[in-house]
Scaffold this active site. Sequence first.
Site, mmCIF file in Angstrom:
data_model
loop_
_atom_site.group_PDB
_atom_site.id
_atom_site.type_symbol
_atom_site.label_atom_id
_atom_site.label_comp_id
_atom_site.label_asym_id
_atom_site.label_seq_id
_atom_site.Cartn_x
_atom_site.Cartn_y
_atom_site.Cartn_z
ATOM 1 N N LYS A 52 0.837 -1.089 0.017
ATOM 2 C CA LYS A 52 0.109 -0.062 0.177
ATOM 3 C C LYS A 52 0.815 1.447 0.010
ATOM 4 C CE LYS A 52 -3.590 -2.393 2.230
ATOM 5 N NZ LYS A 52 -4.187 -2.840 3.344
ATOM 6 N N GLN A 96 -4.411 -1.204 9.601
ATOM 7 C CA GLN A 96 -4.331 -2.705 9.041
ATOM 8 C C GLN A 96 -4.876 -3.663 9.818
ATOM 9 O OE1 GLN A 96 -3.057 -3.459 5.895
ATOM 10 N NE2 GLN A 96 -3.883 -5.339 6.333
ATOM 11 N N ASP A 119 -10.620 3.311 4.336
ATOM 12 C CA ASP A 119 -11.060 1.728 4.148
ATOM 13 C C ASP A 119 -12.760 1.619 3.919
ATOM 14 O OD1 ASP A 119 -9.252 0.014 3.740
ATOM 15 O OD2 ASP A 119 -8.612 -0.292 5.941
#
Length: 296
Positions: A52, A96, A119
Amino acid sequence: MAEILDGRKIASAMREDIRRETERLAGRGVRPGLAVILVGEDPASVSYVTAKEKALEEAGMFSLDRRLPESAAEEELIRLVEECNADPRVDGILVQLPLPKHINEERVLLSIHPSKDADGFHPFNLGKLMLGQDSFYPCTPYGIIKLLAAAGVGTRGRHVVIVGRSPTVGKPLANLLLGKGEGGDATVTVCHSATDGLARHTRQADILIAAAGKAGLITADMVKPGALVIDVGVNRIPDASKKKGFRLRGDTDFEGLQSVASKITPVPGGVGPMTITMLLYNTLKAAKARGRQSGQ
Ligand code: NAD
């Protein structure tokens, strides 16, 4: 033979557009930025975070890398999220997952400000998605919608069968496909671990989306001839001939489906590259909102 839907190629074209828009915005003093927070050193999570951050750099975005040890307290993580909420350089925040067992994931996701929820996992944004309102959509489902659109596949009136009901993939994807307008208007069936007679449902699909996390679950006899198949699964299969000691396999019998499906996504190289692309897309979207607010 089924046509391979090349997620890498589609993602790469989208990333080029995102990079250009990023430069334009940065030229007006608003460089899109994402805070990437990792707790612990789980190898799969480390490799996702690395990928990422590399994508952010390539897109010309600012990335704030924040790492906490596996033993970090929940409060410490929430404090870090709150710092990022207040940091004007940060447009999006990514924590994460999965988090260590002693940390309550729900509380942490709730602490991310909805306007920085790159997200798309905050209940506020998921609620808006369900209501058909604009919000930050979760990256994997949104990436699948963009992949279908880029491949010229319409969803209106099609029967889409999704295997998997997770809050990160199956459920938001079902809601996107049910929405009105482009990328939506589908008739959706969602199957899961308690579904009786899975094949009976999957054989009805014009578009079959496998997101169960079970290697090779979908075999040729479960697919209607001519159906389009999206394979979301990423399963690690031990393989001594590989440097890493494993190879990746999707949720479908990719070889077996070649003679039945009209189009199919490979693993790797299908949905995966689209997921990271949508993270960039959401970060850019948040930065554009900041630009509008500051009159840039
Ligand atoms: P999850 O474990 O949270 O959910 C799996 C879902 O599949 C559950 O709803 C379960 O009910 C269903 N399921 C499991 N076994 C089944 C069976 N035999 N029959 C029918 N349904 C069954 O997983 P997830 O986070 O939704 O991820 C699913 C898969 O997609 C995993 O392999 C994951 O690694 C992969 N994934 C890939 C990406 C990507 O970017 N490529 C992103 C997210 C997830």
